[in-house]
Design an enzyme around this catalytic site. Structure first.
Site, PDB file in Angstrom:
ATOM      1  N   LYS A 111     -71.414  31.953  24.551  1.00  0.00           N
ATOM      2  CA  LYS A 111     -72.823  32.023  24.973  1.00  0.00           C
ATOM      3  C   LYS A 111     -72.934  32.242  26.481  1.00  0.00           C
ATOM      4  O   LYS A 111     -73.729  33.058  26.937  1.00  0.00           O
ATOM      5  CB  LYS A 111     -73.572  30.740  24.567  1.00  0.00           C
ATOM      6  CG  LYS A 111     -73.525  30.445  23.069  1.00  0.00           C
ATOM      7  CD  LYS A 111     -74.311  29.198  22.706  1.00  0.00           C
ATOM      8  CE  LYS A 111     -73.771  27.911  23.318  1.00  0.00           C
ATOM      9  NZ  LYS A 111     -72.394  27.565  22.886  1.00  0.00           N
ATOM     10  N   ARG A 124     -81.020  22.490  20.967  1.00  0.00           N
ATOM     11  CA  ARG A 124     -79.855  22.021  20.223  1.00  0.00           C
ATOM     12  C   ARG A 124     -80.209  20.970  19.186  1.00  0.00           C
ATOM     13  O   ARG A 124     -79.315  20.466  18.506  1.00  0.00           O
ATOM     14  CB  ARG A 124     -78.888  21.382  21.216  1.00  0.00           C
ATOM     15  CG  ARG A 124     -77.591  22.136  21.466  1.00  0.00           C
ATOM     16  CD  ARG A 124     -76.934  21.464  22.658  1.00  0.00           C
ATOM     17  NE  ARG A 124     -75.526  21.678  22.758  1.00  0.00           N
ATOM     18  CZ  ARG A 124     -74.946  22.492  23.641  1.00  0.00           C
ATOM     19  NH1 ARG A 124     -75.670  23.231  24.450  1.00  0.00           N
ATOM     20  NH2 ARG A 124     -73.645  22.568  23.704  1.00  0.00           N
ATOM     21  N   ARG A 147     -60.179  27.716  28.687  1.00  0.00           N
ATOM     22  CA  ARG A 147     -61.375  27.970  29.517  1.00  0.00           C
ATOM     23  C   ARG A 147     -61.190  27.388  30.917  1.00  0.00           C
ATOM     24  O   ARG A 147     -60.745  26.260  31.090  1.00  0.00           O
ATOM     25  CB  ARG A 147     -62.616  27.346  28.869  1.00  0.00           C
ATOM     26  CG  ARG A 147     -63.833  27.414  29.794  1.00  0.00           C
ATOM     27  CD  ARG A 147     -65.162  27.397  29.090  1.00  0.00           C
ATOM     28  NE  ARG A 147     -65.468  26.166  28.394  1.00  0.00           N
ATOM     29  CZ  ARG A 147     -66.571  25.984  27.672  1.00  0.00           C
ATOM     30  NH1 ARG A 147     -67.464  26.962  27.563  1.00  0.00           N
ATOM     31  NH2 ARG A 147     -66.773  24.848  27.049  1.00  0.00           N
ATOM     32  N   ARG A 189     -62.821  21.896  32.157  1.00  0.00           N
ATOM     33  CA  ARG A 189     -63.836  20.880  31.872  1.00  0.00           C
ATOM     34  C   ARG A 189     -63.207  19.724  31.106  1.00  0.00           C
ATOM     35  O   ARG A 189     -62.434  19.941  30.185  1.00  0.00           O
ATOM     36  CB  ARG A 189     -64.966  21.510  31.048  1.00  0.00           C
ATOM     37  CG  ARG A 189     -65.944  22.261  31.930  1.00  0.00           C
ATOM     38  CD  ARG A 189     -66.915  23.106  31.149  1.00  0.00           C
ATOM     39  NE  ARG A 189     -67.518  22.432  30.000  1.00  0.00           N
ATOM     40  CZ  ARG A 189     -68.432  23.000  29.225  1.00  0.00           C
ATOM     41  NH1 ARG A 189     -68.838  24.230  29.467  1.00  0.00           N
ATOM     42  NH2 ARG A 189     -68.945  22.343  28.209  1.00  0.00           N
ATOM     43  N   ARG A 208     -67.400  17.865  19.330  1.00  0.00           N
ATOM     44  CA  ARG A 208     -68.554  18.730  19.629  1.00  0.00           C
ATOM     45  C   ARG A 208     -68.845  19.677  18.465  1.00  0.00           C
ATOM     46  O   ARG A 208     -70.003  19.973  18.181  1.00  0.00           O
ATOM     47  CB  ARG A 208     -68.297  19.518  20.914  1.00  0.00           C
ATOM     48  CG  ARG A 208     -68.397  18.608  22.144  1.00  0.00           C
ATOM     49  CD  ARG A 208     -67.674  19.170  23.344  1.00  0.00           C
ATOM     50  NE  ARG A 208     -68.247  20.393  23.834  1.00  0.00           N
ATOM     51  CZ  ARG A 208     -67.611  21.260  24.625  1.00  0.00           C
ATOM     52  NH1 ARG A 208     -66.370  21.006  24.992  1.00  0.00           N
ATOM     53  NH2 ARG A 208     -68.211  22.343  25.042  1.00  0.00           N
TER      54      ARG A 208
END
Ligand code: ADP
Ligand code: ADP
Ligand code: ZN
Length: 220
Positions: free
Chosen positions: A13, A87, A126, A159, A170
């Protein structure tokens, strides 16, 4: 043109939202980025939000809605790409009310479909820029110089919530609390477009631009 870029954590996203915002001249609103700014600045909101983010849970709706209302009050322009919001069911309703007040609406919801196993793999690689928010991947989208942001030269970071166990939490939270948001828009008759996200960044971008170009055409 206000659109929602929807999909599980790690679907792409942020990556696609930045590219689409440039392409169509839209603003990008990422609640994750707003929250991480608040965490970095150690504001009371950031300290509250961090407790949930670090363990992969959703930040309470009231906190999120406060952030988004502030943003919608001052921005808008040609349109907004919502990334990571709404969300929950409370958030999709609140967005509708806020939109009604300012005479806007969601024109399309673009859903990026990506398998859980690709997501876990992507998250492990990431890296993000704490200064400008640019996102990279050590395997799939590496920066020109390892560990440095191409755009601003800052040192890239991982992160804390991208550790595998937290990513799996998640994903479970996404299925339970966030995926039903798609049904809300389906029932409302909003244009919904599913795009396969398990392909290279450029191909996903091409597919999204094609869908959006048709989505903005006048309907008969
Ligand atoms: P990703 O891009 O991996 O999906 P985000 O950056 O969007 O992750 O979000 C990181 C974390 O911030 C989430 O796990 C959640 O704790 C919090 N968060 C972000 N947006 C929202 C939201 N709209 N509602 C509740 N929590 C949110
Ligand atoms: P989200 O905002 O949905 O959490 P990101 O845009 O941050 O997702 O992407 C998650 C990770 O996957 C990042 O490291 C990013 O560089 C990488 N990524 C994004 N799109 C792709 C893709 N199409 N193929 C491979 N890796 C990707
Ligand atoms: Zn940067």
């Amino acid at each position: 043109m206000d659109i929602i870029l929807f999909g599980p954590p790690g679907a792409g996203k942020g990556t696609q939202g930045a590219l689409l915002a440039d392409h169509f001249g839209l603003q990008r609103l990422s609640t994750g980025d707003l929250l991480r700014d608040a965490v970095r600045q150690a504001t009371p909101l950031g300290l509250e939000a961090r407790r949930f983010m670090d363990v992969g849970e959703l930040v309470p709706d009231q906190v999120i809605l406060g952030l988004v209302r502030e943003y919608l009050g001052g921005e808008g322009g040609a349109g907004v790409i919502f990334d990571g919001f709404p969300r929950t069911d409370a958030q999709d309703r609140a967005l509708d009310w806020a939109h009604a007040e300012i005479g806007r609406r969601i024109d399309a919801v673009l859903v990026l479909d990506v398998s859980d196993e690709s997501i876990v793999q992507r998250m492990a690689g990431r890296r993000s820029c704490p200064a400008c928010g640019a996102v990279y991947n050590v395997h799939f989208e590496p920066p020109g110089i390892a560990g440095r942001c191409d755009r601003c030269g800052s040192e890239l970071v991982s992160r804390v919530d991208d550790e595998e166990a937290t990513v799996r939490r998640r994903l479970a939270v996404y299925q339970a609390q966030t995926a039903p948001v798609i049904d809300y828009y389906r029932l409302a008759g909003t244009r919904l477009e599913h795009v396969p996200g398990d392909q290279p960044v450029e191909q996903v971008q091409k597919a999204l631009i094609e869908r959006l170009s048709t989505a903005s055409a006048p309907t008969q």
